[in-house]
Design a protein around this motif. Sequence first.
Motif, short mmCIF file in Angstrom:
data_model
loop_
_atom_site.label_atom_id
_atom_site.label_comp_id
_atom_site.label_asym_id
_atom_site.label_seq_id
_atom_site.Cartn_x
_atom_site.Cartn_y
_atom_site.Cartn_z
N ILE A 82 0.84 -1.21 0.00
CA ILE A 82 0.00 0.00 0.00
C ILE A 82 0.87 1.26 0.00
O ILE A 82 0.52 2.26 -0.64
N LYS A 83 2.01 1.21 0.66
CA LYS A 83 2.91 2.38 0.67
C LYS A 83 3.37 2.72 -0.75
O LYS A 83 3.45 3.89 -1.13
N LYS A 93 -5.40 7.61 -1.14
CA LYS A 93 -5.28 6.84 0.10
C LYS A 93 -6.06 5.55 -0.09
O LYS A 93 -7.24 5.57 -0.45
N VAL A 94 -5.39 4.42 0.15
CA VAL A 94 -6.06 3.12 0.02
C VAL A 94 -6.84 2.87 1.31
O VAL A 94 -6.30 2.34 2.28
N LYS A 95 -8.10 3.30 1.31
CA LYS A 95 -8.94 3.16 2.51
C LYS A 95 -9.77 1.88 2.48
O LYS A 95 -10.37 1.51 3.46
N TYR A 96 -9.84 1.24 1.31
CA TYR A 96 -10.63 0.01 1.20
C TYR A 96 -9.79 -1.18 1.65
O TYR A 96 -8.55 -1.17 1.55
N PRO A 97 -10.42 -2.25 2.14
CA PRO A 97 -9.67 -3.44 2.54
C PRO A 97 -9.16 -4.23 1.33
O PRO A 97 -9.75 -4.18 0.26
N ILE A 98 -8.06 -4.93 1.53
CA ILE A 98 -7.53 -5.86 0.52
C ILE A 98 -7.48 -7.25 1.17
O ILE A 98 -6.83 -7.44 2.21
N ILE A 99 -8.20 -8.19 0.56
CA ILE A 99 -8.24 -9.56 1.08
C ILE A 99 -6.88 -10.23 0.88
O ILE A 99 -6.25 -10.08 -0.17
#
Length: 219
Positions: A82-83, A93-99
């Motif tokens: 994500i960084k 900004k990656v605010k959603y979840p990643i499985i």
Amino acid sequence: MPGLTIGDTIPNLEVDSTHGKIKLHDFIGDSWIIIFSHPGDFTPVCTTELGKIAAYAEEFVKRGVKLLGLSCDDVQSHNEWIKDIEAYTPGCKVKYPIIADPKTEVIKQLNMVDPDEKDSSGNLVPSRALHIVGPDKKVKLSFLYPASTGRNIDEVLRVVESLQKAAKHKVATPANWKPGEPVVISPSVSNEQAKEMFPQGYTTVDLPSKKDYLRFTNV
């Protein structure tokens, strides 16, 4: 067993993610959701895609749509990745979840496997798949791209609008339709019903067949 496709209810899986444990049906709730898979962390096309989806996140939120990514690595790897994603797409900004799916179990159940691609250990890897799921937990639309082709997020947003209009108004969207343009009235709606349902009026295209099936309106 055939893979998950349009009209199927998405399985109520419990998954690990960058936001902790998620039960899919609970996460969806009464919302629409876009679930999108990626062949792997720290890969070039995926890094551009996740950043672009994050940049569009507010547009999806406005339409009552949640976002849920998936990649076959663990949560720690996702958090490091994500960084990079946020650095590549400034301001996102990656605010959603990643499985996390290191055992490639989730991708099989969600029909997101690329049959022609395997990792260095010979394991299946995800395709560049995307399912749009309605509040009824059913798949409304699927894209399936090979790992080599990045998605067009404008197109994802466009089809969300089309699906939501169709669900609300008994209309369909013609070729190359964009939000704000006229839509077509479903053939299942009679002219009498159309007059009631679309008091703003509609136009019927005069075709050689003289059948009045191509009717445009604005909703």
